[in-house]
Design a protein around this motif. Sequence first.
Motif, PDB file in Angstrom:
ATOM      1  N   VAL A  83      -5.260   8.385  -0.506  1.00  0.00           N
ATOM      2  CA  VAL A  83      -4.173   8.109   0.257  1.00  0.00           C
ATOM      3  C   VAL A  83      -4.547   7.415   1.707  1.00  0.00           C
ATOM      4  O   VAL A  83      -5.161   8.239   2.179  1.00  0.00           O
ATOM      5  N   SER A  84      -3.974   6.442   2.219  1.00  0.00           N
ATOM      6  CA  SER A  84      -4.219   5.943   3.342  1.00  0.00           C
ATOM      7  C   SER A  84      -3.001   4.970   3.892  1.00  0.00           C
ATOM      8  O   SER A  84      -2.106   4.548   3.049  1.00  0.00           O
ATOM      9  N   TYR A  85      -2.945   5.034   5.285  1.00  0.00           N
ATOM     10  CA  TYR A  85      -2.049   4.159   6.090  1.00  0.00           C
ATOM     11  C   TYR A  85      -2.631   2.994   6.682  1.00  0.00           C
ATOM     12  O   TYR A  85      -3.484   3.423   7.456  1.00  0.00           O
ATOM     13  N   GLY A  86      -2.134   1.780   6.752  1.00  0.00           N
ATOM     14  CA  GLY A  86      -3.006   0.716   7.363  1.00  0.00           C
ATOM     15  C   GLY A  86      -2.333  -0.492   7.147  1.00  0.00           C
ATOM     16  O   GLY A  86      -1.304  -0.749   6.541  1.00  0.00           O
ATOM     17  N   THR A  87      -3.211  -1.832   7.323  1.00  0.00           N
ATOM     18  CA  THR A  87      -3.134  -3.159   7.039  1.00  0.00           C
ATOM     19  C   THR A  87      -3.673  -3.600   5.973  1.00  0.00           C
ATOM     20  O   THR A  87      -4.829  -3.364   5.985  1.00  0.00           O
ATOM     21  N   PHE A 134       0.040  -6.737   4.699  1.00  0.00           N
ATOM     22  CA  PHE A 134       1.137  -6.235   5.334  1.00  0.00           C
ATOM     23  C   PHE A 134       0.745  -4.757   5.682  1.00  0.00           C
ATOM     24  O   PHE A 134      -0.328  -4.099   5.145  1.00  0.00           O
ATOM     25  N   THR A 135       1.766  -4.027   6.149  1.00  0.00           N
ATOM     26  CA  THR A 135       1.328  -2.616   6.869  1.00  0.00           C
ATOM     27  C   THR A 135       2.078  -1.631   5.953  1.00  0.00           C
ATOM     28  O   THR A 135       3.395  -1.828   5.483  1.00  0.00           O
ATOM     29  N   GLY A 136       1.713  -0.781   5.585  1.00  0.00           N
ATOM     30  CA  GLY A 136       1.992   0.292   4.597  1.00  0.00           C
ATOM     31  C   GLY A 136       1.275   1.260   4.421  1.00  0.00           C
ATOM     32  O   GLY A 136       0.124   1.613   4.702  1.00  0.00           O
ATOM     33  N   TRP A 137       1.338   2.057   3.027  1.00  0.00           N
ATOM     34  CA  TRP A 137       0.669   2.941   2.457  1.00  0.00           C
ATOM     35  C   TRP A 137       0.093   2.632   1.154  1.00  0.00           C
ATOM     36  O   TRP A 137       0.647   1.703   0.459  1.00  0.00           O
ATOM     37  N   SER A 138      -1.029   3.015   0.827  1.00  0.00           N
ATOM     38  CA  SER A 138      -1.879   2.640  -0.294  1.00  0.00           C
ATOM     39  C   SER A 138      -2.437   4.039  -1.058  1.00  0.00           C
ATOM     40  O   SER A 138      -2.762   5.046  -0.315  1.00  0.00           O
ATOM     41  N   VAL A 196      -1.755   1.496  -5.964  1.00  0.00           N
ATOM     42  CA  VAL A 196      -0.098   1.261  -5.795  1.00  0.00           C
ATOM     43  C   VAL A 196       0.041   1.177  -4.265  1.00  0.00           C
ATOM     44  O   VAL A 196      -0.388   2.253  -3.293  1.00  0.00           O
ATOM     45  N   GLN A 197       0.609   0.326  -3.756  1.00  0.00           N
ATOM     46  CA  GLN A 197       0.863   0.139  -2.476  1.00  0.00           C
ATOM     47  C   GLN A 197       2.527   0.027  -2.085  1.00  0.00           C
ATOM     48  O   GLN A 197       3.193  -0.538  -2.655  1.00  0.00           O
ATOM     49  N   VAL A 198       2.718   0.694  -1.006  1.00  0.00           N
ATOM     50  CA  VAL A 198       4.177   0.499  -0.347  1.00  0.00           C
ATOM     51  C   VAL A 198       4.281  -0.128   0.865  1.00  0.00           C
ATOM     52  O   VAL A 198       3.692   0.199   1.868  1.00  0.00           O
ATOM     53  N   LYS A 199       4.690  -1.346   1.002  1.00  0.00           N
ATOM     54  CA  LYS A 199       5.022  -1.894   2.319  1.00  0.00           C
ATOM     55  C   LYS A 199       6.292  -1.146   2.944  1.00  0.00           C
ATOM     56  O   LYS A 199       7.246  -1.292   2.430  1.00  0.00           O
ATOM     57  N   VAL A 200       5.823  -0.941   4.252  1.00  0.00           N
ATOM     58  CA  VAL A 200       6.940  -0.387   5.298  1.00  0.00           C
ATOM     59  C   VAL A 200       7.967  -1.665   5.611  1.00  0.00           C
ATOM     60  O   VAL A 200       7.455  -2.192   6.582  1.00  0.00           O
TER      61      VAL A 200
END
Length: 488
Positions: free
Chosen positions: A402-406, A418-422, A430-434
């Motif tokens: 799990v990571s957070y970034g661009t 995009f910036t979000g969670w991976s 699976v990536q979630v765009k904030v």
Amino acid sequence: MLLRKSKLLIASLLILSLCFPAGSEAAAAVPRAVSVSGGSAHGIAAWSDGTVTGWGDNKFGQVGDGTSINQYIPRQVEGLSGIVQVAAAGRVSFALSRDGEVWGWGLDYSSYIENDPLLRYQKRGGPVKLEGLREVSSITANGSLGIAVKKDRTATLWYPSYDQPGVLPVQIHYLELKAVTGIRSALINGNDALFLTEEGSVKQMSIVNTVYNRIRLESDPVSVATIASSSITGMAASQGELFLLRSDGQVLRWNRGLKAPSAVAGLNNVYKLDTGFYRLFALKRNGTLWQWNYNSGVLAKPYQIKKGNQISNIWGSSGTFGFAQHKDGTLLGWGDRFDTGLATGRGTVTKDQAGYILTPVRQPLMFFVNGEPFSFYGTPSIKDDKLYVPPTSVFKALGVQVSYGTFKADPKYGNDPFTGWSFVYGNNIVQVKVSDPLELYINGKKSDREFTMNRLPDSAQFPLEAICDLLGIGLQWNKSTGEVRLEN
């Protein structure tokens, strides 16, 4: 003779079946709440198996899970057993064991633990034993101080000393309150200790030396006043107001501006009393639950809580909420703070002209990863019957990165960075765009699948079932037992 013995055996089995109907073993195995209490924004419950759970605001470790992380689902308090009563007040919690010993945690009681490898700045100590208390039958608290009623019907006041600033837990002082004996129960209300005696009278004693603005010493002069001389079976107090339950079920109100207790209109046929912040809670003998916001001009009269029927017990708090137990054993709650961490089944408070709606308190969740019990410091949450967890929870144990970034989106889909969670697991990403609304990407391709997060003020919360489904991880959530089993 054999036939006679057979008939006797059949009769015995029939009697047993009547005494223990089908499913009673399973029902008996489910613990019931025996004592519940609330602080300013947290709850504590003792259960029939002797365990304790805590939940809610946790800045000072008052939940008892060993952290200062707010817990939105109840967590078991480790290190306690055989507990028969709990008492919460402000940001502190206390527990009484069947052996007559008292434990405390939270503000002034839970030490800081530094250099924890997983929780460097938010690790807190667990319950500490109040060594000066023995043979206790009941406890009451107001902030960090409390009164223990002993089995010999005397009382001892305990309170923290701040002689060594910054040292936790603080030193606890004890003061025997010898001027009143034959005590059934006690309360602290402002500067006063209030005692309900075995004879049904209510005594008042100051516990503060107002000249020196400190807790009085044993050598200080003390006077005891009688507020009610007889026929009182219960009492509750908050913010200078004292409420008494008379043996005929009538509720009386008293404060320093009244010469004598006076009857409260609409609160008769009452079985039990408790209080919240400027609130009186009453359980009537017909099993209905009532509330009186006695300091409010809008709700100046007692009113029945919606769906407050078939109630067998109630408990209060030092906040604006209360707890009730349905006759089937379900623990319920209502009030202003349940949408900010008091672990009811709802994400928001529901209220109308008749007040608040009772909502079940969530039971603890038990996580298993590949068959092994697993726990994590952060809090899970439940919203709209969906289970959410923070990023630092079960994912690492499952092998999910799990990571957070661009992130660079897959160019073949024409997506911009995009910036979000991976969440990466094997060949699945699976990536979630904030964004508002959130956007979901599966292996670089934007998905139209609905994806929601539970937005809490202190934690990012991800839908565990949805992520496990997308990554191909097995999940079973038994909502009746609280077991969450993850397999990969």
